[in-house]
Write an enzyme that holds these catalytic residues in place. Sequence first.
Site, PDB file in Angstrom:
ATOM      1  N   SER A  47      -4.339   1.829   1.573  1.00  0.00           N
ATOM      2  CA  SER A  47      -4.835   0.520   1.998  1.00  0.00           C
ATOM      3  C   SER A  47      -3.695  -0.468   2.154  1.00  0.00           C
ATOM      4  O   SER A  47      -2.679  -0.387   1.450  1.00  0.00           O
ATOM      5  CB  SER A  47      -5.827  -0.015   0.962  1.00  0.00           C
ATOM      6  N   TYR A  72      -8.321  -2.680  -7.105  1.00  0.00           N
ATOM      7  CA  TYR A  72      -8.458  -1.799  -5.937  1.00  0.00           C
ATOM      8  C   TYR A  72      -7.084  -1.434  -5.387  1.00  0.00           C
ATOM      9  O   TYR A  72      -6.783  -0.255  -5.149  1.00  0.00           O
ATOM     10  CB  TYR A  72      -9.288  -2.489  -4.852  1.00  0.00           C
TER      11      TYR A  72
END
Length: 253
Positions: A47, A72
């Site tokens: 990501s 995350y």
Amino acid sequence: MNLAAQAGVRYSIENPDVYIQSNIIGFYNILEACRRHPVNHLVYASSSSVYGANKKVPFEETDFVDTPVSLYASTKKSNELMAHTYSHLYNIPATGLRFFTVYGPMGRPDMAYFGFANKYFNGEPIRIFNNGDFENDLYRDFTYIDDIVEGIVRLLCNPPQGEGVKHNVFNIGNNNPEKLMVFIHTLEKALSNALGRKVEFDKIYEPMKAGDVPATYASTKLLQEAVGFKPQTPIEEGLQKFADWYVDYYNVK
């Protein structure tokens, strides 16, 4: 190709346990499976969140990414480290893909653009976490889903080669960040086109949320060099496809 993960920055603050279970333990299981049943190439989702609050733009794969600002992001950085280790120990060719704000039809309902559409048709205002500061608005490198798929397909057949650890990381982003408000106005226009009437969201401006970053901006140089491709779908085209799909799928007027 492993795309399985618990996604989203804000939810990782509310429910961290599912991120550890899915993104750490789950990815460990994928790596162990590749170790015990060798594959030609493991491609997995990382990501753009790994870049944290990096102010140097565009983000390059060689940038320092040891200061994530959400759990995350920490789990995705951990995935890259785990894949590198397994590549080193067990000679597993692996490639991590740092996705930049992916959007499109049949997307994640928790993503902002999808949530804005839902709220509009439910007669609710949308909440915009940019302090109402349009001069210093948030920037995002919005990447249309078809470009993501094209990049994945090309990379699947191109495992890392040569000496050393066979592990690569690539950005997949549009290399053209847009202000959040520009994205929102473009979505209003796309929904207007799809419905044949003017759409304007009722907007409430609030401070940035914990874990959010001010900008994402992908350098796609390495991706272009590797497979001769860079994402380039403009938001006008991508959001129109989303709006047309949304209006048809949910049969809204």
